[in-house]
Design an enzyme around this catalytic site. Structure first.
Site, PDB file in Angstrom:
ATOM      1  N   HIS A 119      -9.095   1.906  -3.661  1.00  0.00           N
ATOM      2  CA  HIS A 119      -7.671   1.761  -3.364  1.00  0.00           C
ATOM      3  C   HIS A 119      -6.959   1.003  -4.483  1.00  0.00           C
ATOM      4  CE1 HIS A 119      -4.022   1.321  -1.225  1.00  0.00           C
ATOM      5  NE2 HIS A 119      -4.296   0.276  -0.469  1.00  0.00           N
ATOM      6  N   CYS A 131       0.815  -1.217   0.000  1.00  0.00           N
ATOM      7  CA  CYS A 131       0.000   0.000   0.000  1.00  0.00           C
ATOM      8  C   CYS A 131       0.848   1.266   0.000  1.00  0.00           C
ATOM      9  CB  CYS A 131      -0.944  -0.007   1.196  1.00  0.00           C
ATOM     10  SG  CYS A 131      -2.053  -1.422   1.189  1.00  0.00           S
TER      11      CYS A 131
END
Lengths: 144, 374
Positions: free
Chosen positions: B323, B81
Protein backbone atom coordinates in the site's frame (compact mmCIF):
# COMPACT_ATOMS: atom_id res chain seq x y z
CA UNK A 1 -0.11 20.63 49.68
CA UNK A 2 1.77 17.62 48.46
CA UNK A 3 5.52 17.56 48.46
CA UNK A 4 5.57 17.72 44.67
CA UNK A 5 3.51 20.90 44.63
CA UNK A 6 5.81 22.44 47.18
CA UNK A 7 8.68 21.85 44.78
CA UNK A 8 6.75 23.63 42.04
CA UNK A 9 5.81 20.41 40.30
CA UNK A 10 2.18 19.86 39.41
CA UNK A 11 -0.23 17.70 37.47
CA UNK A 12 -1.31 18.64 33.94
CA UNK A 13 -4.05 17.28 31.69
CA UNK A 14 -2.90 15.46 28.54
CA UNK A 15 -5.82 17.09 26.71
CA UNK A 16 -7.64 19.90 28.55
CA UNK A 17 -10.56 19.84 26.11
CA UNK A 18 -11.41 16.30 27.29
CA UNK A 19 -9.95 15.97 30.79
CA UNK A 20 -10.10 18.77 33.35
CA UNK A 21 -8.05 18.79 36.53
CA UNK A 22 -9.43 20.21 39.80
CA UNK A 23 -9.14 23.98 40.06
CA UNK A 24 -9.67 23.95 43.84
CA UNK A 25 -9.20 21.44 46.67
CA UNK A 26 -12.06 18.96 46.97
CA UNK A 27 -12.90 19.02 43.28
CA UNK A 28 -12.52 15.84 41.22
CA UNK A 29 -10.90 15.25 37.87
CA UNK A 30 -13.62 15.59 35.26
CA UNK A 31 -14.28 14.09 31.87
CA UNK A 32 -15.45 16.97 29.68
CA UNK A 33 -17.90 16.61 26.83
CA UNK A 34 -20.32 18.63 24.80
CA UNK A 35 -24.12 18.49 24.62
CA UNK A 36 -26.10 20.11 21.86
CA UNK A 37 -29.43 21.69 22.87
CA UNK A 38 -30.34 21.84 19.20
CA UNK A 39 -29.90 18.22 18.03
CA UNK A 40 -29.31 16.44 21.34
CA UNK A 41 -25.98 14.72 20.68
CA UNK A 42 -23.45 14.24 23.48
CA UNK A 43 -19.79 13.57 22.75
CA UNK A 44 -16.40 13.60 24.36
CA UNK A 45 -14.49 16.87 24.19
CA UNK A 46 -15.37 20.53 24.39
CA UNK A 47 -16.05 22.18 21.05
CA UNK A 48 -17.24 25.54 19.77
CA UNK A 49 -19.60 24.14 17.17
CA UNK A 50 -21.79 21.04 17.44
CA UNK A 51 -20.02 18.27 15.48
CA UNK A 52 -23.39 16.94 14.34
CA UNK A 53 -25.44 20.04 13.43
CA UNK A 54 -22.82 22.83 13.65
CA UNK A 55 -24.94 24.79 16.14
CA UNK A 56 -23.01 27.43 18.07
CA UNK A 57 -25.27 26.85 21.09
CA UNK A 58 -23.30 23.75 22.09
CA UNK A 59 -22.92 23.42 25.86
CA UNK A 60 -20.19 21.95 27.97
CA UNK A 61 -21.24 18.78 29.77
CA UNK A 62 -19.43 16.90 32.52
CA UNK A 63 -19.59 13.24 31.48
CA UNK A 64 -20.13 10.28 33.79
CA UNK A 65 -17.50 7.57 33.99
CA UNK A 66 -19.66 4.46 33.41
CA UNK A 67 -20.42 2.70 30.19
CA UNK A 68 -20.39 -0.47 28.09
CA UNK A 69 -17.51 -1.90 26.03
CA UNK A 70 -18.36 -1.58 22.32
CA UNK A 71 -15.24 -3.44 21.23
CA UNK A 72 -11.63 -4.10 22.18
CA UNK A 73 -8.35 -5.30 20.71
CA UNK A 74 -5.01 -6.42 22.10
CA UNK A 75 -2.15 -4.55 20.45
CA UNK A 76 1.16 -6.37 20.10
CA UNK A 77 3.30 -3.75 18.36
CA UNK A 78 4.32 -0.39 19.88
CA UNK A 79 1.84 2.23 18.62
CA UNK A 80 4.54 4.91 18.42
CA UNK A 81 8.23 5.25 19.26
CA UNK A 82 7.46 7.13 22.48
CA UNK A 83 5.13 4.48 23.94
CA UNK A 84 6.11 3.67 27.54
CA UNK A 85 3.14 1.47 28.39
CA UNK A 86 3.09 -2.33 28.65
CA UNK A 87 3.36 -4.62 25.65
CA UNK A 88 1.05 -6.12 24.63
CA UNK A 89 -1.77 -3.89 25.84
CA UNK A 90 -5.53 -3.66 25.37
CA UNK A 91 -7.46 -0.83 23.74
CA UNK A 92 -11.22 -0.46 24.05
CA UNK A 93 -14.01 1.78 22.90
CA UNK A 94 -16.74 2.44 25.45
CA UNK A 95 -20.22 3.91 25.03
CA UNK A 96 -20.75 6.10 28.09
CA UNK A 97 -24.19 6.29 29.66
CA UNK A 98 -24.84 9.79 28.28
CA UNK A 99 -24.19 8.57 24.72
CA UNK A 100 -20.65 9.83 24.26
CA UNK A 101 -17.97 7.34 23.25
CA UNK A 102 -14.40 7.13 24.49
CA UNK A 103 -11.40 5.14 23.25
CA UNK A 104 -8.34 4.42 25.38
CA UNK A 105 -6.09 1.78 26.86
CA UNK A 106 -7.80 -0.80 29.08
CA UNK A 107 -5.96 -1.45 32.35
CA UNK A 108 -6.43 -3.70 35.39
CA UNK A 109 -8.02 -6.54 33.43
CA UNK A 110 -6.69 -9.86 32.14
CA UNK A 111 -7.10 -9.93 28.36
CA UNK A 112 -9.09 -13.17 28.43
CA UNK A 113 -11.71 -11.60 30.72
CA UNK A 114 -12.58 -8.86 28.22
CA UNK A 115 -16.02 -9.21 26.59
CA UNK A 116 -17.91 -7.01 24.15
CA UNK A 117 -20.77 -5.43 26.11
CA UNK A 118 -19.15 -5.65 29.57
CA UNK A 119 -19.54 -2.79 32.05
CA UNK A 120 -16.60 -0.41 32.12
CA UNK A 121 -15.54 2.73 33.89
CA UNK A 122 -13.18 5.57 33.09
CA UNK A 123 -10.28 6.12 35.45
CA UNK A 124 -7.62 8.81 35.57
CA UNK A 125 -3.93 8.16 36.02
CA UNK A 126 -0.51 9.56 35.37
CA UNK A 127 0.99 8.51 32.03
CA UNK A 128 4.39 10.16 32.23
CA UNK A 129 6.38 13.11 33.51
CA UNK A 130 6.76 15.90 30.99
CA UNK A 131 9.98 17.85 30.39
CA UNK A 132 9.24 20.11 33.35
CA UNK A 133 8.66 17.17 35.66
CA UNK A 134 4.87 17.57 35.76
CA UNK A 135 2.65 14.49 36.02
CA UNK A 136 0.64 14.15 32.79
CA UNK A 137 -2.84 12.81 33.59
CA UNK A 138 -4.77 10.73 31.03
CA UNK A 139 -8.00 8.75 31.04
CA UNK A 140 -7.95 4.99 30.76
CA UNK A 141 -10.58 2.25 30.88
CA UNK A 142 -11.17 -0.25 33.64
CA UNK A 143 -13.74 -3.03 34.10
CA UNK A 144 -16.48 -1.65 36.42
CA UNK B 1 -21.56 17.49 -17.74
CA UNK B 2 -19.26 15.77 -20.21
CA UNK B 3 -18.42 12.08 -19.99
CA UNK B 4 -14.84 11.29 -18.99
CA UNK B 5 -12.83 8.26 -20.13
CA UNK B 6 -9.56 6.61 -19.13
CA UNK B 7 -7.39 6.19 -22.21
CA UNK B 8 -4.27 4.76 -20.59
CA UNK B 9 -2.65 3.62 -17.39
CA UNK B 10 0.76 2.71 -16.05
CA UNK B 11 2.33 1.25 -12.93
CA UNK B 12 5.71 1.15 -11.32
CA UNK B 13 5.98 -2.24 -9.61
CA UNK B 14 5.08 -2.17 -5.90
CA UNK B 15 7.78 -3.26 -3.47
CA UNK B 16 10.87 -1.92 -1.74
CA UNK B 17 13.26 0.05 -3.90
CA UNK B 18 16.06 1.44 -1.77
CA UNK B 19 17.83 2.90 -4.79
CA UNK B 20 14.82 4.76 -6.18
CA UNK B 21 13.21 8.06 -5.18
CA UNK B 22 9.53 8.96 -5.43
CA UNK B 23 10.53 10.89 -8.57
CA UNK B 24 11.71 7.63 -10.19
CA UNK B 25 8.56 5.76 -9.12
CA UNK B 26 6.09 8.46 -10.18
CA UNK B 27 7.74 9.41 -13.46
CA UNK B 28 8.07 5.77 -14.55
CA UNK B 29 4.33 5.24 -13.96
CA UNK B 30 3.50 8.50 -15.75
CA UNK B 31 5.62 7.58 -18.80
CA UNK B 32 3.97 4.17 -19.00
CA UNK B 33 0.49 5.72 -18.76
CA UNK B 34 1.27 8.14 -21.61
CA UNK B 35 2.66 5.31 -23.72
CA UNK B 36 -0.37 3.12 -22.97
CA UNK B 37 -2.65 6.01 -24.01
CA UNK B 38 -0.62 6.83 -27.10
CA UNK B 39 -0.48 10.44 -25.91
CA UNK B 40 2.51 12.77 -25.89
CA UNK B 41 3.24 14.67 -22.66
CA UNK B 42 3.05 18.12 -24.37
CA UNK B 43 -0.61 17.38 -25.20
CA UNK B 44 -1.51 17.01 -21.49
CA UNK B 45 -3.28 20.16 -20.25
CA UNK B 46 -3.39 19.58 -16.48
CA UNK B 47 -1.71 17.16 -14.11
CA UNK B 48 -2.69 16.10 -10.60
CA UNK B 49 -0.21 14.28 -8.35
CA UNK B 50 -1.13 12.37 -5.20
CA UNK B 51 1.00 11.44 -2.22
CA UNK B 52 0.51 11.16 1.56
CA UNK B 53 3.86 11.19 3.31
CA UNK B 54 5.93 14.32 3.16
CA UNK B 55 8.09 14.21 0.05
CA UNK B 56 9.12 17.84 -0.45
CA UNK B 57 7.36 20.99 -1.57
CA UNK B 58 5.74 20.53 -5.00
CA UNK B 59 6.42 16.79 -5.36
CA UNK B 60 4.25 16.54 -8.48
CA UNK B 61 6.28 19.19 -10.23
CA UNK B 62 9.47 17.29 -9.36
CA UNK B 63 8.08 14.00 -10.68
CA UNK B 64 6.71 15.41 -13.91
CA UNK B 65 9.68 17.61 -14.82
CA UNK B 66 11.27 14.28 -15.81
CA UNK B 67 8.88 14.37 -18.79
CA UNK B 68 9.75 17.95 -19.72
CA UNK B 69 8.77 21.36 -18.39
CA UNK B 70 5.67 21.87 -20.49
CA UNK B 71 4.32 24.80 -18.48
CA UNK B 72 0.93 23.32 -17.53
CA UNK B 73 -0.71 23.65 -14.09
CA UNK B 74 0.30 20.81 -11.75
CA UNK B 75 -1.56 20.21 -8.48
CA UNK B 76 -0.54 18.17 -5.45
CA UNK B 77 -3.12 16.20 -3.47
CA UNK B 78 -2.85 14.54 -0.06
CA UNK B 79 -5.90 12.69 1.28
CA UNK B 80 -4.76 9.64 3.24
CA UNK B 81 -5.59 6.27 1.67
CA UNK B 82 -8.00 7.97 -0.74
CA UNK B 83 -5.31 10.34 -2.10
CA UNK B 84 -5.12 8.60 -5.49
CA UNK B 85 -8.89 8.53 -5.91
CA UNK B 86 -9.04 12.16 -4.83
CA UNK B 87 -6.60 13.18 -7.57
CA UNK B 88 -8.69 11.30 -10.15
CA UNK B 89 -11.91 12.79 -8.74
CA UNK B 90 -10.45 16.26 -9.12
CA UNK B 91 -9.26 15.68 -12.70
CA UNK B 92 -12.64 14.12 -13.50
CA UNK B 93 -14.41 17.25 -12.23
CA UNK B 94 -12.14 19.52 -14.28
CA UNK B 95 -12.78 17.55 -17.47
CA UNK B 96 -16.49 16.85 -16.98
CA UNK B 97 -16.97 20.53 -16.17
CA UNK B 98 -15.34 21.53 -19.44
CA UNK B 99 -12.28 23.28 -18.03
CA UNK B 100 -9.78 20.85 -19.63
CA UNK B 101 -9.92 17.98 -22.13
CA UNK B 102 -6.85 15.93 -21.29
CA UNK B 103 -5.31 15.23 -17.86
CA UNK B 104 -2.59 13.08 -16.36
CA UNK B 105 -3.07 11.79 -12.82
CA UNK B 106 -0.04 10.25 -11.12
CA UNK B 107 0.73 9.11 -7.60
CA UNK B 108 3.80 7.69 -5.88
CA UNK B 109 4.99 6.89 -2.39
CA UNK B 110 8.18 5.98 -0.61
CA UNK B 111 6.81 4.60 2.63
CA UNK B 112 8.81 5.08 5.84
CA UNK B 113 10.24 1.87 7.25
CA UNK B 114 9.37 0.63 10.70
CA UNK B 115 7.32 2.64 13.14
CA UNK B 116 6.00 5.88 11.75
CA UNK B 117 7.29 8.76 13.89
CA UNK B 118 4.70 10.61 15.92
CA UNK B 119 4.79 14.24 16.92
CA UNK B 120 5.48 14.48 20.62
CA UNK B 121 2.67 16.98 21.13
CA UNK B 122 -0.01 14.67 19.67
CA UNK B 123 -1.72 13.73 22.93
CA UNK B 124 -3.44 10.45 21.93
CA UNK B 125 -0.01 8.75 21.79
CA UNK B 126 -0.33 8.45 25.60
CA UNK B 127 -3.53 6.39 25.21
CA UNK B 128 -2.03 3.86 22.78
CA UNK B 129 -4.88 4.54 20.34
CA UNK B 130 -2.83 6.21 17.59
CA UNK B 131 -2.52 3.10 15.46
CA UNK B 132 -4.52 2.33 12.32
CA UNK B 133 -4.50 -1.46 12.79
CA UNK B 134 -5.87 -0.91 16.29
CA UNK B 135 -9.00 0.57 14.72
CA UNK B 136 -9.28 -2.44 12.40
CA UNK B 137 -8.78 -4.73 15.40
CA UNK B 138 -11.73 -3.05 17.14
CA UNK B 139 -13.79 -3.50 13.98
CA UNK B 140 -12.87 -7.17 13.63
CA UNK B 141 -13.76 -7.95 17.27
CA UNK B 142 -17.09 -6.13 16.93
CA UNK B 143 -17.86 -7.83 13.61
CA UNK B 144 -17.20 -11.25 15.13
CA UNK B 145 -19.43 -10.46 18.12
CA UNK B 146 -22.20 -9.01 15.95
CA UNK B 147 -22.34 -11.55 13.12
CA UNK B 148 -20.80 -14.70 14.59
CA UNK B 149 -18.02 -14.76 12.01
CA UNK B 150 -15.15 -17.14 12.78
CA UNK B 151 -11.64 -15.62 12.74
CA UNK B 152 -10.77 -18.14 10.03
CA UNK B 153 -13.28 -16.54 7.63
CA UNK B 154 -11.74 -13.10 8.14
CA UNK B 155 -8.21 -14.48 7.70
CA UNK B 156 -9.32 -16.22 4.50
CA UNK B 157 -9.32 -12.78 2.81
CA UNK B 158 -5.53 -12.77 3.18
CA UNK B 159 -5.24 -16.30 1.77
CA UNK B 160 -7.32 -15.29 -1.27
CA UNK B 161 -5.51 -12.01 -1.86
CA UNK B 162 -2.04 -13.51 -1.49
CA UNK B 163 -3.01 -16.26 -3.94
CA UNK B 164 -4.25 -13.61 -6.39
CA UNK B 165 -1.06 -11.60 -5.86
CA UNK B 166 0.93 -14.53 -7.23
CA UNK B 167 -0.75 -13.82 -10.58
CA UNK B 168 0.27 -10.16 -10.50
CA UNK B 169 3.73 -9.18 -11.78
CA UNK B 170 3.48 -5.79 -10.00
CA UNK B 171 2.72 -7.16 -6.51
CA UNK B 172 5.17 -6.76 -3.62
CA UNK B 173 4.50 -10.26 -2.26
CA UNK B 174 3.99 -13.16 -4.64
CA UNK B 175 3.85 -16.02 -2.19
CA UNK B 176 0.82 -18.11 -1.36
CA UNK B 177 -0.09 -18.33 2.31
CA UNK B 178 -2.10 -21.07 3.97
CA UNK B 179 -4.82 -20.25 6.47
CA UNK B 180 -2.61 -21.73 9.18
CA UNK B 181 0.26 -19.43 8.15
CA UNK B 182 -2.00 -16.36 8.20
CA UNK B 183 -3.49 -17.23 11.61
CA UNK B 184 -0.09 -18.32 12.94
CA UNK B 185 1.79 -15.15 11.99
CA UNK B 186 2.51 -12.86 14.91
CA UNK B 187 -0.36 -10.95 16.42
CA UNK B 188 -0.64 -7.22 15.59
CA UNK B 189 -4.08 -6.10 16.79
CA UNK B 190 -5.96 -9.13 18.08
CA UNK B 191 -7.71 -10.82 16.24
CA UNK B 192 -5.69 -9.45 13.31
CA UNK B 193 -2.34 -11.15 12.71
CA UNK B 194 0.57 -9.70 10.72
CA UNK B 195 -0.48 -11.37 7.46
CA UNK B 196 -3.89 -9.71 7.75
CA UNK B 197 -2.40 -6.21 7.74
CA UNK B 198 -1.15 -4.69 4.49
CA UNK B 199 2.59 -4.05 4.25
CA UNK B 200 4.16 -0.65 3.72
CA UNK B 201 5.41 -0.30 0.20
CA UNK B 202 7.02 1.89 -2.45
CA UNK B 203 5.29 2.25 -5.79
CA UNK B 204 3.76 4.46 -8.45
CA UNK B 205 0.64 4.57 -10.62
CA UNK B 206 -0.77 6.88 -13.29
CA UNK B 207 -3.74 7.25 -15.63
CA UNK B 208 -4.58 9.54 -18.54
CA UNK B 209 -8.11 10.96 -18.47
CA UNK B 210 -9.86 12.60 -21.43
CA UNK B 211 -13.22 14.08 -22.33
CA UNK B 212 -15.01 11.30 -24.23
CA UNK B 213 -16.14 13.67 -26.99
CA UNK B 214 -12.55 14.46 -28.00
CA UNK B 215 -10.79 11.23 -26.98
CA UNK B 216 -10.44 10.12 -30.62
CA UNK B 217 -8.48 13.30 -31.38
CA UNK B 218 -5.75 12.42 -28.87
CA UNK B 219 -5.70 8.64 -28.73
CA UNK B 220 -6.58 5.60 -30.80
CA UNK B 221 -6.80 3.33 -27.75
CA UNK B 222 -9.98 1.79 -26.34
CA UNK B 223 -11.51 4.30 -23.91
CA UNK B 224 -13.04 3.09 -20.65
CA UNK B 225 -15.77 5.26 -19.18
CA UNK B 226 -15.68 6.68 -15.67
CA UNK B 227 -19.33 6.01 -14.89
CA UNK B 228 -19.15 7.40 -11.33
CA UNK B 229 -16.66 9.38 -9.28
CA UNK B 230 -17.50 9.96 -5.63
CA UNK B 231 -15.56 11.38 -2.69
CA UNK B 232 -16.92 12.08 0.78
CA UNK B 233 -16.10 12.29 4.47
CA UNK B 234 -17.94 10.73 7.39
CA UNK B 235 -20.78 12.63 8.99
CA UNK B 236 -20.97 12.80 12.79
CA UNK B 237 -23.11 9.67 12.99
CA UNK B 238 -21.09 7.73 10.41
CA UNK B 239 -17.90 8.63 12.25
CA UNK B 240 -19.36 7.61 15.59
CA UNK B 241 -20.52 4.23 14.28
CA UNK B 242 -17.33 3.43 12.34
CA UNK B 243 -16.45 0.41 14.49
CA UNK B 244 -19.64 -1.34 13.44
CA UNK B 245 -20.30 -0.02 9.96
CA UNK B 246 -18.56 1.79 7.09
CA UNK B 247 -21.41 4.32 6.93
CA UNK B 248 -19.91 6.78 4.51
CA UNK B 249 -19.00 3.96 2.13
CA UNK B 250 -22.73 3.06 2.15
CA UNK B 251 -23.52 6.65 1.23
CA UNK B 252 -20.71 6.92 -1.36
CA UNK B 253 -21.91 3.70 -3.00
CA UNK B 254 -25.48 4.98 -3.17
CA UNK B 255 -24.23 8.12 -4.89
CA UNK B 256 -21.97 6.13 -7.24
CA UNK B 257 -24.81 3.81 -8.27
CA UNK B 258 -27.07 6.82 -8.76
CA UNK B 259 -24.46 8.57 -10.96
CA UNK B 260 -23.81 5.49 -13.05
CA UNK B 261 -27.33 4.07 -13.24
CA UNK B 262 -25.93 0.67 -12.22
CA UNK B 263 -26.79 -1.48 -9.21
CA UNK B 264 -24.50 -3.50 -6.96
CA UNK B 265 -25.49 -6.71 -8.79
CA UNK B 266 -24.18 -5.20 -12.05
CA UNK B 267 -20.59 -5.05 -10.77
CA UNK B 268 -18.45 -7.72 -12.44
CA UNK B 269 -15.19 -7.08 -10.57
CA UNK B 270 -14.14 -4.87 -7.65
CA UNK B 271 -10.96 -3.58 -6.03
CA UNK B 272 -11.83 -2.85 -2.39
CA UNK B 273 -9.74 -1.28 0.37
CA UNK B 274 -8.26 -4.28 2.20
CA UNK B 275 -5.73 -2.46 4.41
CA UNK B 276 -6.81 -5.15 6.88
CA UNK B 277 -8.70 -8.36 6.05
CA UNK B 278 -11.78 -7.19 7.98
CA UNK B 279 -11.70 -3.99 5.90
CA UNK B 280 -12.40 -5.87 2.67
CA UNK B 281 -15.37 -7.67 4.23
CA UNK B 282 -16.92 -4.58 5.81
CA UNK B 283 -16.35 -2.39 2.74
CA UNK B 284 -17.79 -5.03 0.38
CA UNK B 285 -20.90 -5.17 2.57
CA UNK B 286 -21.15 -1.37 2.70
CA UNK B 287 -20.92 -1.14 -1.09
CA UNK B 288 -23.65 -3.78 -1.41
CA UNK B 289 -21.50 -6.44 -3.12
CA UNK B 290 -22.69 -8.87 -0.45
CA UNK B 291 -25.43 -8.71 2.20
CA UNK B 292 -24.67 -7.04 5.51
CA UNK B 293 -23.21 -9.47 8.01
CA UNK B 294 -22.67 -12.10 5.29
CA UNK B 295 -19.43 -10.87 3.75
CA UNK B 296 -17.43 -13.45 5.69
CA UNK B 297 -19.62 -16.22 4.25
CA UNK B 298 -18.96 -14.92 0.72
CA UNK B 299 -15.24 -15.24 1.38
CA UNK B 300 -15.55 -18.73 2.85
CA UNK B 301 -17.77 -19.92 -0.02
CA UNK B 302 -15.31 -18.66 -2.64
CA UNK B 303 -17.75 -16.10 -4.06
CA UNK B 304 -15.10 -13.36 -4.01
CA UNK B 305 -12.44 -15.42 -5.81
CA UNK B 306 -11.35 -14.50 -9.36
CA UNK B 307 -13.73 -17.15 -10.72
CA UNK B 308 -16.45 -16.37 -8.13
CA UNK B 309 -19.80 -14.60 -8.22
CA UNK B 310 -18.21 -11.22 -7.44
CA UNK B 311 -14.41 -11.24 -7.73
CA UNK B 312 -12.90 -8.89 -5.14
CA UNK B 313 -9.25 -7.81 -5.37
CA UNK B 314 -8.18 -10.11 -8.21
CA UNK B 315 -4.95 -8.07 -8.20
CA UNK B 316 -4.16 -9.28 -4.68
CA UNK B 317 -5.35 -6.02 -3.17
CA UNK B 318 -3.35 -4.13 -0.58
CA UNK B 319 -2.69 -7.39 1.26
CA UNK B 320 -0.27 -8.78 -1.32
CA UNK B 321 0.59 -5.78 -3.47
CA UNK B 322 1.31 -3.50 -0.55
CA UNK B 323 0.00 0.00 0.00
CA UNK B 324 2.00 2.98 -1.28
CA UNK B 325 -0.71 5.35 -0.08
CA UNK B 326 -0.62 7.99 -2.83
CA UNK B 327 -0.52 5.37 -5.61
CA UNK B 328 -3.06 2.80 -4.38
CA UNK B 329 -6.31 4.35 -5.66
CA UNK B 330 -4.79 5.04 -9.08
CA UNK B 331 -3.39 1.50 -9.18
CA UNK B 332 -6.93 0.15 -8.69
CA UNK B 333 -8.20 2.07 -11.72
CA UNK B 334 -5.23 1.06 -13.88
CA UNK B 335 -5.91 -2.61 -13.15
CA UNK B 336 -9.70 -2.38 -13.52
CA UNK B 337 -9.27 -0.61 -16.87
CA UNK B 338 -7.09 -3.54 -17.95
CA UNK B 339 -9.70 -5.99 -16.67
CA UNK B 340 -12.46 -4.39 -18.76
CA UNK B 341 -10.19 -4.32 -21.81
CA UNK B 342 -9.39 -8.01 -21.32
CA UNK B 343 -5.75 -7.18 -20.57
CA UNK B 344 -5.74 -8.53 -17.01
CA UNK B 345 -3.27 -11.28 -17.83
CA UNK B 346 -3.37 -14.11 -15.30
CA UNK B 347 -5.56 -11.91 -13.04
CA UNK B 348 -8.23 -11.67 -15.74
CA UNK B 349 -11.83 -12.04 -14.59
CA UNK B 350 -14.29 -13.57 -17.07
CA UNK B 351 -15.41 -10.77 -19.44
CA UNK B 352 -16.10 -7.94 -16.98
CA UNK B 353 -17.99 -4.92 -18.32
CA UNK B 354 -18.52 -2.93 -15.12
CA UNK B 355 -15.92 -2.50 -12.36
CA UNK B 356 -15.85 -0.72 -9.01
CA UNK B 357 -12.90 0.65 -7.02
CA UNK B 358 -13.09 1.82 -3.41
CA UNK B 359 -10.65 3.33 -0.93
CA UNK B 360 -11.10 4.73 2.56
CA UNK B 361 -8.74 6.16 5.10
CA UNK B 362 -7.82 8.25 8.07
CA UNK B 363 -9.94 11.32 8.73
CA UNK B 364 -13.08 9.50 7.61
CA UNK B 365 -12.48 9.86 3.86
CA UNK B 366 -14.08 7.39 1.44
CA UNK B 367 -13.96 7.30 -2.36
CA UNK B 368 -15.56 5.17 -5.07
CA UNK B 369 -15.10 5.02 -8.83
CA UNK B 370 -17.15 2.89 -11.22
CA UNK B 371 -15.73 2.09 -14.65
CA UNK B 372 -17.60 0.63 -17.62
CA UNK B 373 -17.32 -0.22 -21.27
CA UNK B 374 -18.60 2.59 -23.50
Amino acid sequence: MSSDEQKGKKTVSFKPSELRLPSSPGEEIRLIGSKCPNCGVVYLGKSRFCRNCSSRDILEEVLGRKGKLISYTIIHVPPNPLWKGPMPYAVGRVALQEGAEITSQIVNCAFEKLRVGMEMEVIFESAERDEEGNDVIVYRLNPA
Amino acid sequence: MREVVIIGGGLHKFGRFADKSFVDLGSEAAMQALEDAGVEWPDIQIAVYSHVFDQMPSPGERVLRELGLSGIPIMNVENACSAGHTAIWLAHKLISGGVYDLALVAGAEKMPRGAVSVDRIFPDRLLGTDMMMGLYGLRARKYIAEWGAPVEAIAQVSVKNHRNGCLNPDAQYTKELTLAEVLGSRMVADPLTLYQCCPTTDGGAAVVLCAKEVAGKYSDRMPIKIAASVLNTATYKEDKDQILEMGNTVRAAQEAFSQSGFQPKDIDVAEVHDAATIGEIMQAEAIGLCPKGKGWRFVQEGKTEIYGQIPINPSGGLQSQGHPLGATGIRQLVQLTRQIKGEGGRMQVADPKIALAQCAGAGGVTSIHILSKL
